[in-house]
Enzyme design. Sequence first.
Site, PDB file in Angstrom:
ATOM      1  N   SER A 179       0.829  -1.186   0.000  1.00 50.28           N
ATOM      2  CA  SER A 179       0.000   0.000   0.000  1.00 50.28           C
ATOM      3  C   SER A 179       0.877   1.255   0.000  1.00 50.28           C
ATOM      4  CB  SER A 179      -0.968  -0.038   1.191  1.00 50.28           C
ATOM      5  OG  SER A 179      -1.963   0.950   1.091  1.00 50.28           O
ATOM      6  N   ASP A 276     -12.176  -0.078   0.210  1.00 48.36           N
ATOM      7  CA  ASP A 276     -11.512  -1.114  -0.569  1.00 48.36           C
ATOM      8  C   ASP A 276     -11.677  -0.849  -2.063  1.00 48.36           C
ATOM      9  OD1 ASP A 276      -9.960  -3.511  -0.230  1.00 48.36           O
ATOM     10  OD2 ASP A 276     -11.629  -4.631  -1.080  1.00 48.36           O
ATOM     11  N   HIS A 310      -7.770  -4.846  -1.282  1.00 45.91           N
ATOM     12  CA  HIS A 310      -6.578  -4.152  -0.808  1.00 45.91           C
ATOM     13  C   HIS A 310      -6.042  -4.815   0.457  1.00 45.91           C
ATOM     14  CE1 HIS A 310      -3.962  -0.651  -1.014  1.00 45.91           C
ATOM     15  NE2 HIS A 310      -4.167  -0.416   0.266  1.00 45.91           N
TER      16      HIS A 310
END
Length: 332
Positions: A179, A276, A310
Amino acid sequence: MDSNLGSRPTITRRRLLTGAAGAAAAGAFAGALAGPGAANAAGDGHGLRIVDRNENGGRLQYYRFATDAIEWDPAVNILLPDGYHTSGKRYPVLYLLHGGGGPDFRTFHMQDNIVNLTAGREVVVVMPDASTGWYSNPVSTMSGPRNWETFHIGQLLPWVEQNFRTFAEYDGRAVAGFSMGGFGALKYAAKYYGHFCSVSSHSGPASIRRDAGLIVHWANATSAALDLGGGTVYGAPLWDEARVSADNPMERIPSYYNKRVFLAAGTSPNPVDAFDIVHETQVLAGQREFRAALGNAGIPHEWHEVPGGHYFRHELFTQDLNGMLARLRRAG
């Protein structure tokens, strides 16, 4: 880009972790991991003064530092390979960077079982604090120094090489992250070209100007709320354009020549989770744009689009680690 924004510890709580409680939390499994003998004591240097530590004869070592680069005392977990204390070998090193919005230096250990994921692998894994600072020295801060880029590249990297048997060379270092950390890995690999021969981004943004600069706005908003006390990474309402360009992987394509590049993103975020959907949809689009630019430049890269949203995929990290170790200088 991370959805668990409400879980970020406060600075006050983080400061409490600089004492014995911090050692207990950071080294929660130290007893289970420890073997006979203790690690050689690490020393201060490169602007870092150790204020707390858990050194032991096992794999996981913990340190917390006082540094002028960061207003509070950031920490790092360092995971040593099996046999490090007795082998006498030097090892390649992986800098593994966490996401934003709550995760910290403990996340890959406490949530992702990094100890087991790297068992039997001859690599030192360095997992530093980064808050939600986007692996940057910010344009502005209202909460004291938050120079995460200086801490990681100017201080921690040479401190690791001073205190641990690693290869202090291009072919001895890899950087990877999830991320926000995947963005940080791509940024550091390009901006500090001679530092890392392998770069991996797991669900990390690769194009921060696309869609009217959505990622830049997100970085500014999350860093302002969770790290900078209202300051911003890139400036607002006007951006520091030179800084955005310097950090944007899409604008640094030639910097990925002669590197191993690994990219992963999900294709089916949770349809009832707005965070998400926004996060992984943006990541996927940006990685596709980045991959096309790499391909047009003739730069080899490995990429994976897989079902899901994610999150950090352990099976892809294991595959990624195999590729890193094939590219890195072998321990010896």
